[in-house]
Motif scaffolding. Sequence first.
Motif, PDB file in Angstrom:
ATOM      1  N   ASP A 124       9.348  -4.636 -60.885  1.00  0.00           N
ATOM      2  CA  ASP A 124       9.441  -5.626 -61.948  1.00  0.00           C
ATOM      3  C   ASP A 124      10.787  -5.505 -62.657  1.00  0.00           C
ATOM      4  O   ASP A 124      11.573  -4.606 -62.375  1.00  0.00           O
ATOM      5  N   ASN A 125      11.052  -6.431 -63.577  1.00  0.00           N
ATOM      6  CA  ASN A 125      12.342  -6.462 -64.282  1.00  0.00           C
ATOM      7  C   ASN A 125      12.212  -6.068 -65.750  1.00  0.00           C
ATOM      8  O   ASN A 125      13.059  -6.437 -66.568  1.00  0.00           O
ATOM      9  N   GLN A 127       2.266 -16.002 -62.571  1.00  0.00           N
ATOM     10  CA  GLN A 127       3.121 -16.740 -61.644  1.00  0.00           C
ATOM     11  C   GLN A 127       2.361 -17.774 -60.819  1.00  0.00           C
ATOM     12  O   GLN A 127       2.933 -18.369 -59.900  1.00  0.00           O
ATOM     13  N   HIS A 133       8.662 -10.060 -65.219  1.00  0.00           N
ATOM     14  CA  HIS A 133       8.363 -10.639 -63.911  1.00  0.00           C
ATOM     15  C   HIS A 133       7.999  -9.535 -62.928  1.00  0.00           C
ATOM     16  O   HIS A 133       8.799  -8.637 -62.668  1.00  0.00           O
ATOM     17  N   LYS A 134       6.778  -9.592 -62.409  1.00  0.00           N
ATOM     18  CA  LYS A 134       6.342  -8.624 -61.402  1.00  0.00           C
ATOM     19  C   LYS A 134       6.550  -9.233 -60.026  1.00  0.00           C
ATOM     20  O   LYS A 134       5.988 -10.279 -59.701  1.00  0.00           O
ATOM     21  N   ARG A 135       7.361  -8.574 -59.211  1.00  0.00           N
ATOM     22  CA  ARG A 135       7.708  -9.092 -57.891  1.00  0.00           C
ATOM     23  C   ARG A 135       6.613  -8.792 -56.878  1.00  0.00           C
ATOM     24  O   ARG A 135       5.715  -7.978 -57.132  1.00  0.00           O
ATOM     25  N   GLU A 136       6.727  -9.449 -55.727  1.00  0.00           N
ATOM     26  CA  GLU A 136       5.711  -9.291 -54.684  1.00  0.00           C
ATOM     27  C   GLU A 136       5.648  -7.866 -54.152  1.00  0.00           C
ATOM     28  O   GLU A 136       4.589  -7.413 -53.699  1.00  0.00           O
ATOM     29  N   ASP A 137       6.761  -7.140 -54.198  1.00  0.00           N
ATOM     30  CA  ASP A 137       6.765  -5.766 -53.691  1.00  0.00           C
ATOM     31  C   ASP A 137       6.258  -4.757 -54.718  1.00  0.00           C
ATOM     32  O   ASP A 137       6.260  -3.545 -54.468  1.00  0.00           O
TER      33      ASP A 137
END
Length: 411
Positions: A368-369, A402, A361-365
């Motif tokens: 990622d995880n 996403q 999961h790549k986050r908006e900032d």
Amino acid sequence: MNKLVIVGNGFDLAHGLPTSYKDFIDDFWKNLRKKFNTSPYKEMVFLNEDYMGVFDYGKINSFYDFENNIQKYCKQYNAHYSYQSKICSIKIENHRLEIVEMPIFGFKNDFFRVLCSKSLVNWVDIENEYYNELLSRAKQISRDSEENDIRVLNQEFENIKKIFEEYLERSVINSFKLNEFKGREWIKLYDFFKPISIFNNNSKLLEEFRLKEDQKEIRQIFENENNGEKGNTSTYVLNFNYTTTTGQYLYQIFKSDYYNNLNHIHGILSNKDDNQINFGFGDEMDDDYRYIENLNDNEFLKNFKSFKYSQNSNYKNLLNYIDSDKFQVYIMGHSCGLSDRTLLNTIFEHKNCRSIKVFYHKREDGSDNFTEIIQNISRHFNDKKEMRAKLVNKSLCEPLPQDIRFQKKES
């Protein structure tokens, strides 16, 4: 070479579905005013109808908001706010100028109180919390009260599951058209579900496998397909969710004449004939599990997933598949947490498991995880050398799209 796709809650979230733990727990408090006196809400909390004014001090979207409203209510009437154990009360002056304490709100379900008091994020956190509570009670309570205490915990856990099922039925199953995508973005994920084939357009596929024999086998698949032969590879989807979000993808694969299979390993809500979801704990490799097992009380084992796997053929079907041929694992939206450790260990350390690819999961900032997931994966391996050999490095992995959305049903 087959493909085993492991699907977790992050997959549903990537489709815009409100299936996170936060979605569920916030929904409980949003609906408290109108549902507090209905089952199973009334088994969870107590609300004094003489003080319904607490709902008038701001919109309630979470437990935090509800607590703030109670404090504002008390401040408005110069009353003393008191919260002890499960009960929230106010101390007020009656007509005889006596200070009396009146309960406003309380938890009937103590395990639910524990969950609400913590900033938990994922469903695996809830399952881990249940196990920690179970272990704590197993080690600390007296033998005289042991059986009753564990039965209470299990009943509290069961009531939470009932509310969870009701929430998913109302907010997901009955609110979205899970067989109808909006737009064409779904094609990105569709390609990931397709079996290993030259038509997948994955130019770096061979780099995802360490062993030369596996690379040779894949080259042979490509050569056969170039010669007009139909590939004999398949996709097997192991769906840990209780929803049917993967169904549309597999339907498209079926139309393309690829072989695929879908296993709702923990049950499915839309199946009215067998609506038993498997929600509990699944780490029998934990050092403390043997201690619990040796208590010789089956009530302690009631919510361990492994015993519920025997209620249907899903687990056996999975074993038959991974025994049948070599396979590559795709991780899509599953945290690989400890609550599924026994099952994931069976898959990851199987001799036919040749490669494990993570869709992170790549986050908006921009963060990622990816690292978090592979750290979790490492806990399912006894042989760390084998783990490093099977994990596909990040440069060959991809973020999970996403921007795919299901249509909402008309209200």
